[in-house]
Design a protein around this motif. Structure first.
Motif, PDB file in Angstrom:
ATOM      1  N   UNK A   1       0.862  -1.189   0.000  1.00 35.13           N
ATOM      2  CA  UNK A   1       0.000   0.000   0.000  1.00 35.13           C
ATOM      3  C   UNK A   1       0.898   1.238   0.000  1.00 35.13           C
ATOM      4  N   UNK A   2       0.700   2.082  -1.007  1.00 32.26           N
ATOM      5  CA  UNK A   2       1.512   3.292  -1.117  1.00 32.26           C
ATOM      6  C   UNK A   2       0.859   4.442  -0.350  1.00 32.26           C
ATOM      7  N   UNK A   3       1.597   5.534  -0.227  1.00 34.56           N
ATOM      8  CA  UNK A   3       1.144   6.656   0.573  1.00 34.56           C
ATOM      9  C   UNK A   3      -0.113   7.311   0.059  1.00 34.56           C
ATOM     10  N   UNK A   4      -0.441   7.180  -1.231  1.00 33.76           N
ATOM     11  CA  UNK A   4      -1.658   7.773  -1.770  1.00 33.76           C
ATOM     12  C   UNK A   4      -2.881   6.914  -1.536  1.00 33.76           C
ATOM     13  N   UNK A   5      -2.732   5.798  -0.799  1.00 36.58           N
ATOM     14  CA  UNK A   5      -3.853   4.906  -0.518  1.00 36.58           C
ATOM     15  C   UNK A   5      -4.087   3.843  -1.559  1.00 36.58           C
ATOM     16  N   UNK A   6      -3.343   3.885  -2.652  1.00 35.94           N
ATOM     17  CA  UNK A   6      -3.519   2.897  -3.705  1.00 35.94           C
ATOM     18  C   UNK A   6      -2.884   1.579  -3.271  1.00 35.94           C
ATOM     19  N   UNK A   7      -3.554   0.471  -3.634  1.00 34.53           N
ATOM     20  CA  UNK A   7      -3.067  -0.871  -3.322  1.00 34.53           C
ATOM     21  C   UNK A   7      -2.427  -1.468  -4.562  1.00 34.53           C
ATOM     22  N   UNK A   8      -1.309  -2.179  -4.337  1.00 32.79           N
ATOM     23  CA  UNK A   8      -0.570  -2.780  -5.438  1.00 32.79           C
ATOM     24  C   UNK A   8      -0.434  -4.272  -5.188  1.00 32.79           C
TER      25      UNK A   8
END
Length: 1015
Positions: free
Chosen positions: A619-626
């Protein structure tokens, strides 16, 4: 420490990796400099946030698609050069009515779905048909329609239908088509396309330009702007009118002559559409599909999607947005679909594989691979970092320092800067399996060797023999929690928790059931554990395994969001478990949690790695999940998930009974008798992801509960039997929204003759007749046996009577005669003579009684009908002086009695009459016979002195006992009522079945008698 040669070899690998990274970076720069008409697209099957699917002739799609429409029932209709087709998202079905409904032509040029559910069909070279409720109506020159190609239909706000044809514009009124007269001021002789905007204004492109007819008016106005051959008209969200020119461009038209600032696409176009998000779609005749995400921006770029990118064809014509927001494109080779995708693929170089992902402190995603340099993804931009390959593990500590590991060592990345290589304490290893850091700065590393390595205070130490550590194994996953406890996940369902140097094993004995522990994730209250066999939760020292079956298998990536949602990357796809559903993971009642799944249907390529590199979720800082898989990396924005809120329309398509097909309509379907194999085909019109539509069905009158059919679209029944049924089916779309009303179809299956009610009644009557015959036969046999026994009894009684008559009575008679002779020889005044005469009187009385008993043994009733007369004769034969009055009262019609019954009743009545004459000193004796329908009654009443009623079996008194025994023997009941001075009543009741002779001798005799009467 490694030797000099090993260090040189490692340095050479590092230089080689940096060279590959530099080459890849240069290649990306060169690709970005290549010219192109707008923004370059990914080489996959996506246009921006859209997922694309193509159907060609090889997939069963029809040929060149010239028109598209979606009717109110949810079906997608395709007009082609070879006829009309219907599509439910899974199967293409040709629609070709026959007989009077047959279409006047095959080549279709226009389709229009009207608000009343009808489908209007325009043909090349003239003719219009409308399909409504399965029936077709046709229009031609006789109905005022021009004999020229119909290009487009449009329906205004008043419900008037317009048709743009090669020879002008016409409209339908009262069942006829009408041409426009001079009063309409229509410019030109042709109408190439027509369109009704949001205000109800009708726009028409003619051979002389563009004109419009405002709502409520009857006079067209011309647009001053010059236009080419317009093939499509659409209205933008801001109200602007856009056109697609077959010989020009896609652009906005100035209505009042002022210059427009919106961009244009200098390519010939055949179709135009603004979707519900305001984006502009345009088809071209050979240049693919164009999309303008922001048409209102003057500097907006457009996207292009061509056959090389997965499009079915570059030659495209009609466009359609369906009820669910899916975009459909008709091409020369079939049909293409673009639907909103929640899963967005990352832009990675072709051939990249085995991805190790980790989020850095700046909100970007770092992606390492086996054959590509370190990649950095942020804001859809891809950068390369100078780091040797391969990379097999990544980890970000609490200080936002990123640790990267591979066969050449460890690296750290902070603020975009790479540090020097950190040598590992082992020379012979193939890669780093897992990395973890604790709050005190301790670094933990798992290599492909037994045990785990720790770096503290600049020194490495090897832990391989901790109590509870699986022998010869290295951790597959590592995590240091908020309490600085180290979690080590091993293969074969084992976890070792290390706290302050004290190891605590967690395994099957503690309730762990996840198989190889390949994922660890901490949230506010506990630890999530994922493996190849499932999911578990460790909280407050308690281990609970989740209920989910195969859905939670192969988990190698877990992300717990701050809101409590759980995201899993597993073998069954990416699973999203909302926070509200988490308790049902461990529900003791067996309720399963509801979750959303994203798999290959959503654009997820492959499955996540199960061994290395892991973890496969970040999970990146912008809230997007990878999420990383074996074939790529994808992202999901949880805050922008698009759900399909439209419940799918459900239809019963057809019924097949024993191989014969029947159409499904609104009325009850009559099916023949004897059906063994019944198949009912149904469908649901959710066209976004039809492969994920789920069904439940119920055959009322057969099924007791709803059947879960999954994605299957056919219901099967074996030998349902005759009767009236109603088949009901409901469906849910790809996001689980159910249409609870669904569809229904009444079915009537005719019965075979042996399944009819009258046949069952006949069988029941036959069974009763057979039972009655068997009963009569049994009665005959019993009656015959009784007659035989009664005959033997009568014969025995007659024998005894003869012997008594011939011996005892004759002897007594001779004795009396001798006494009489002796008395005659005595004098008349001799006292002995008086004694002898007295003795003779007693002897004669005894002989009379003996004669009476003999008469009783022989039987006084020869026929069942003379019972009353026989009892009257008893009183006469007794010769009692003075004779009492004896009356006979008969109620009902006398009926023949059974032989044994008549004899027994006679003897009972005789005994009662003699008792009344001899002992009761009665003045009147009444004999009553009642021949009732249900019973036979015999009652003997006298007005004598009465008698005490003695109990049966009293020694020395056999008269009453004999009467009771005789009554019981024939199935009757005897009752004796007597009071001193009030007379005596002896009553016998006998059931009719035991008393009367049957009037008929059986069915056979009755039939024979009937035949005799007829002849």
């Amino acid at each position: 420490m490694s030797s000099g040669s090993e260090r040189a070899d490692r340095d050479a690998r590092a230089v080689s990796g940096r060279l590959r990274a530099w080459c890849a970076g240069v290649l990306c720069v060169l690709l970005s400099l290549l010219p192109g008409p707008g923004q370059a697209l990914d080489p996959g099957r996506h246009v921006a946030q859209f997922h694309h699917t193509a159907w060609t002739v090889a997939d069963g799609a029809p040929g060149q698609v010239t028109a598209l429409a979606q009717t109110a029932d949810g079906y997608l209709w395709l007009g082609t050069q070879f006829g009309l087709f219907r599509f439910d998202g899974v199967e293409f079905e040709r629609v070709a009515p026959t007989g009077a409904d047959a279409f006047p032509a095959a080549s279709i040029s226009a389709l229009h779905a009207s608000a009343d559910g009808g489908l209007w069909i325009g043909f090349r070279y003239g003719a219009v048909s409308v399909l409504r409720d399965g029936a077709a109506t046709h229009y031609g020159e006789a109905e005022g329609l021009p004999s020229s190609t119909v290009f487009r239909f449009a329906q205004d706000r008043e419900g008037r239908l317009w048709a743009a044809t090669f020879t002008g514009l016409v409209y339908l009124r009262d069942g006829r088509w009408h041409r426009l007269g001079p009063e309409w001021a229509f410019p030109g002789r042709q109408a190439r396309t027509a369109f009704v905007d949001a205000a109800g204004t009708l726009w028409v492109a003619t051979d002389q330009g563009l004109a419009f007819l405002r709502r409520g008016t009857t006079r067209f106005q011309r647009v001053p702007a010059a236009v080419g051959r317009v093939s499509g008209i659409a209205q933008a969200p801001d109200g602007g009118i856009w056109i697609a020119e077959a010989d020009g461009a896609v652009r906005e038209v100035s209505i009042d002559g002022r210059t427009v600032a919106t961009p244009s696409i200098a390519l010939p176009s055949a179709g135009l559409l603004f979707d519900r998000d305001g984006a502009l779609w345009a088809t071209t005749l050979g240049e693919g599909l164009l999309r303008l995400p922001h048409p209102a921006a003057a500097d907006a770029g457009f996207e292009r999607f061509r056959r090389i990118d997965g499009l079915g064809s570059d030659y495209l014509q009609p466009l359609l947005e369906d009820h669910e927001g899916t975009i459909w494109v008709g091409s020369s080779r079939g049909l293409d679909r673009f639907r909103h995708a929640n899963v967005v693929p990352a832009r990675l170089p072709d051939g990249a594989q085995d991805f190790a992902i980790v989020a850095d402190g700046d909100g970007a995603l770092l992606v390492g691979s086996r054959n590509q340099p370190l990649m950095r993804l942020q804001d859809r931009e891809l950068d390369f970092l100078d780091l040797a390959v391969p990379l097999t593990a990544g980890h970000r500590d609490r200080r936002n320092t990123v640790w990267l590991g591979g066969p050449d060592g460890l690296w750290t990345l902070r603020d975009g800067h790479l540090a020097e290589t950190l040598p590992l304490p082992l020379d012979d290893y193939s890669g780093v399996q897992a990395i973890a850091t604790c709050g005190d700065g301790t670094l933990w590393v798992s290599l492909n060797t037994p045990g785990v390595y720790r770096l503290a205070d600049g020194r490495w130490s090897h832990l391989a023999d901790l109590p509870g550590m699986p022998e010869g194994s290295s951790p597959l996953s590592l995590l240091c929690d908020a309490r600085d406890r180290l979690w080590m996940g091993f293969a074969r369902n084992a976890i070792l928790l290390l706290q302050d140097g004290r190891p605590t094993p967690i395994g099957a004995e503690q309730g762990l059931e996840v198989g190889n522990v390949s994922a660890l994730a901490e949230d506010a209250t506990g630890m999530w554990v994922g493996g190849d066999r499932g999911l578990a939760r460790v909280e407050d020292g308690r281990v609970r395994s989740a209920h989910g079956g195969d859905a939670f298998s192969g988990i190698s990536g877990i992300v717990a969001t701050p809101g409590g949602d759980l995201w899993l990357n597993g073998a069954r796809g990416i699973l999203h478990l909302p926070a509200a559903e988490r308790p049902y993971l461990f529900d003791a009642q067996g309720r399963r949690p509801a979750y959303a799944r994203f798999d290959f249907l959503d654009g997820v390529p492959g499955i996540p790695a199960q061994f290395r590199p892991i973890p496969t979720a970040a999970r990146t800082g912008d809230g997007r999940l990878w999420f990383a898989t074996t074939s790529g990396v994808v992202s999901i924005d949880p805050g922008a998930l698009r759900r399909n809120p439209v419940p799918p329309p459900v239809h019963v398509r057809a019924v097949q009974a024993d191989g014969r097909s029947y159409p499904a309509g609104r009325d009850a379907l009559q099916l023949p008798a004897g059906i063994q194999n019944l198949q009912i085909a149904y469908t649901a019109l959710s066209l976004a992801i039809p492969e994920r539509v789920r069904f439940r069905y119920l055959l009322e009158g057969y099924d007791r509960e709803w059947q879960d059919a999954g994605t299957r679209r056919v219901a099967f029944y074996n030998d349902p039997g005759p009767g009236s049924y109603t088949f009901r089916v409901i469906a849910a779309n790809n996001d689980g929204v159910w249409n609870e009303v669904g569809a229904g179809l009444p079915l009537v299956i005719a019965p075979l003759y042996w399944q009819t009610a009258w046949f069952r009644v006949l069988c029941a009557l036959l069974a009763l007749a057979l039972l009655w015959i068997a009963y009569l036969s049994r009665l005959r046999r019993v009656a015959a046996q009784v007659r035989v026994r009664m005959q033997e009894r009568h014969m025995e009684r007659e024998r005894i009577a003869r012997e008594l008559h011939d011996t005892l009575l004759q002897g007594m008679h001779g004795l009396i005669l001798r006494l009489h002779a002796a008395a005659q020889r005595l004098r008349a005044d001799d006292p002995l003579r008086d004694e002898l005469e007295t003795t003779m009187d007693l002897a004669e009385q005894a002989m009379a009684e003996g004669r009476d008993r003999v008469s009783g043994l022989r039987g006084g009733v020869r026929h069942g009908r003379d019972l009353g007369e026989a009892l009257l004769q008893v009183a006469e034969e007794a010769g009692w002086q003075p004779p009492p009055e004896v009356r006979l009262v008969v109620e009902g019609t006398p009926r023949a009695l059974c032989g044994g019954v008549a004899e027994e009743l006679y003897l009972i009545g005789r005994e009662a009459v003699l008792n009344a004459l001899r002992h009761a000193r009665a003045g009147m004796v009444t004999i009553e016979l009642g021949y009732a329908r249900r019973e036979l009654r015999l009652r003997v009443r006298d007005d004598g002195i009465g008698m005490p009623v003695r109990e049966p079996g009293r020694p020395g008194h056999w008269g009453l006992d004999g009467m009771r025994e005789r009554a019981a023997r024939i199935g009757g009941q005897l009752r004796l009522d007597s009071q001193p001075g009030a007379g005596t009543t002896v009553a016998v009741r006998l059931p009719a079945a035991a008393a009367y002779r049957p009037r008929r001798r059986g069915l056979r005799a009755a039939v024979a008698g009937l035949l005799r009467r007829r002849t």
